[in-house]
Design a protein around this motif. Sequence first.
Motif, PDB file in Angstrom:
ATOM      1  N   VAL A   1      56.628  28.073 -69.825  1.00  0.00           N
ATOM      2  CA  VAL A   1      57.283  27.190 -68.870  1.00  0.00           C
ATOM      3  C   VAL A   1      57.825  27.963 -67.670  1.00  0.00           C
ATOM      4  O   VAL A   1      58.074  29.162 -67.745  1.00  0.00           O
ATOM      5  CB  VAL A   1      58.440  26.394 -69.521  1.00  0.00           C
ATOM      6  CG1 VAL A   1      57.913  25.462 -70.606  1.00  0.00           C
ATOM      7  CG2 VAL A   1      59.506  27.318 -70.081  1.00  0.00           C
ATOM      8  N   VAL A   2      57.986  27.236 -66.578  1.00  0.00           N
ATOM      9  CA  VAL A   2      58.642  27.752 -65.377  1.00  0.00           C
ATOM     10  C   VAL A   2      59.990  27.061 -65.291  1.00  0.00           C
ATOM     11  O   VAL A   2      60.071  25.837 -65.412  1.00  0.00           O
ATOM     12  CB  VAL A   2      57.812  27.462 -64.117  1.00  0.00           C
ATOM     13  CG1 VAL A   2      58.543  27.924 -62.861  1.00  0.00           C
ATOM     14  CG2 VAL A   2      56.441  28.118 -64.223  1.00  0.00           C
ATOM     15  N   LEU A   3      61.039  27.863 -65.110  1.00  0.00           N
ATOM     16  CA  LEU A   3      62.377  27.288 -65.057  1.00  0.00           C
ATOM     17  C   LEU A   3      63.209  27.978 -63.990  1.00  0.00           C
ATOM     18  O   LEU A   3      62.890  29.076 -63.548  1.00  0.00           O
ATOM     19  CB  LEU A   3      63.068  27.421 -66.420  1.00  0.00           C
ATOM     20  CG  LEU A   3      63.183  28.830 -66.986  1.00  0.00           C
ATOM     21  CD1 LEU A   3      64.634  29.196 -67.185  1.00  0.00           C
ATOM     22  CD2 LEU A   3      62.421  28.910 -68.291  1.00  0.00           C
ATOM     23  N   ARG A   4      64.257  27.302 -63.589  1.00  0.00           N
ATOM     24  CA  ARG A   4      65.233  27.923 -62.700  1.00  0.00           C
ATOM     25  C   ARG A   4      66.165  28.764 -63.557  1.00  0.00           C
ATOM     26  O   ARG A   4      66.608  28.321 -64.608  1.00  0.00           O
ATOM     27  CB  ARG A   4      66.051  26.868 -61.967  1.00  0.00           C
ATOM     28  CG  ARG A   4      65.271  26.113 -60.944  1.00  0.00           C
ATOM     29  CD  ARG A   4      66.194  25.329 -60.017  1.00  0.00           C
ATOM     30  NE  ARG A   4      65.419  24.498 -59.128  1.00  0.00           N
ATOM     31  CZ  ARG A   4      64.759  24.923 -58.062  1.00  0.00           C
ATOM     32  NH1 ARG A   4      64.799  26.192 -57.751  1.00  0.00           N
ATOM     33  NH2 ARG A   4      64.061  24.098 -57.318  1.00  0.00           N
ATOM     34  N   HIS A   5      66.432  29.985 -63.115  1.00  0.00           N
ATOM     35  CA  HIS A   5      67.350  30.855 -63.835  1.00  0.00           C
ATOM     36  C   HIS A   5      68.723  30.179 -63.858  1.00  0.00           C
ATOM     37  O   HIS A   5      69.206  29.736 -62.816  1.00  0.00           O
ATOM     38  CB  HIS A   5      67.435  32.213 -63.137  1.00  0.00           C
ATOM     39  CG  HIS A   5      68.130  33.248 -63.936  1.00  0.00           C
ATOM     40  ND1 HIS A   5      69.494  33.240 -64.126  1.00  0.00           N
ATOM     41  CD2 HIS A   5      67.650  34.320 -64.611  1.00  0.00           C
ATOM     42  CE1 HIS A   5      69.832  34.269 -64.868  1.00  0.00           C
ATOM     43  NE2 HIS A   5      68.734  34.943 -65.180  1.00  0.00           N
TER      44      HIS A   5
ATOM     45  N   LEU B   1      61.200  23.232 -65.160  1.00  0.00           N
ATOM     46  CA  LEU B   1      60.510  22.485 -64.116  1.00  0.00           C
ATOM     47  C   LEU B   1      59.052  22.172 -64.413  1.00  0.00           C
ATOM     48  O   LEU B   1      58.556  21.122 -64.009  1.00  0.00           O
ATOM     49  CB  LEU B   1      60.565  23.273 -62.800  1.00  0.00           C
ATOM     50  CG  LEU B   1      61.944  23.673 -62.307  1.00  0.00           C
ATOM     51  CD1 LEU B   1      61.805  24.530 -61.056  1.00  0.00           C
ATOM     52  CD2 LEU B   1      62.786  22.445 -62.047  1.00  0.00           C
ATOM     53  N   ALA B   2      58.347  23.100 -65.060  1.00  0.00           N
ATOM     54  CA  ALA B   2      56.892  22.942 -65.187  1.00  0.00           C
ATOM     55  C   ALA B   2      56.390  23.666 -66.425  1.00  0.00           C
ATOM     56  O   ALA B   2      57.042  24.573 -66.941  1.00  0.00           O
ATOM     57  CB  ALA B   2      56.198  23.505 -63.947  1.00  0.00           C
ATOM     58  N   THR B   3      55.208  23.259 -66.866  1.00  0.00           N
ATOM     59  CA  THR B   3      54.517  23.966 -67.938  1.00  0.00           C
ATOM     60  C   THR B   3      53.280  24.634 -67.346  1.00  0.00           C
ATOM     61  O   THR B   3      52.648  24.096 -66.434  1.00  0.00           O
ATOM     62  CB  THR B   3      54.091  23.029 -69.082  1.00  0.00           C
ATOM     63  OG1 THR B   3      53.257  22.009 -68.557  1.00  0.00           O
ATOM     64  CG2 THR B   3      55.295  22.404 -69.757  1.00  0.00           C
TER      65      THR B   3
END
Length: 140
Positions: A45-49, A96-98
């Motif tokens: 996944v993509v995430l905000r720190h 936010l995203a996979t």
Amino acid sequence: MTENGRPRKRFEVLEVAGPSMVPTLLHGDRLLVRYGAAVRPGDVVVLRHPFQQDLLVVKRAVERRPGGSWWVLGDNPYNETGDSTVFGPVPGELVLATAVLRFRPREDGQRSLRARLSWAASALRPLWADASASSRLRAR
């Protein structure tokens, strides 16, 4: 979904920086990511720190916690760049995203047919949820 009043792209290509997801992802790899997709344990996944929200990070979603937060870890056990062992569970709204697909750019020196075929065979790799990775990482 919108960002700054504009519709967010459903898919986007992002570049990986750093070694936290080795061996799954290498520095310089490109990811095709899908925004708004349902997250499952084992997904990349993509995430905000959580502490530096202008920074996007790539981790593996290991376990969904009560309240909708996620426990995320890097695949590289020797890298200490920060994951849930440092910042705790990540609120679901920061995921936010996979990642759907990993592709490696071709190196400039790959001129021979053998080098190009080797690159072509390994350049594209789908990134499905890896439940075994999720279990292995949870045991760390």
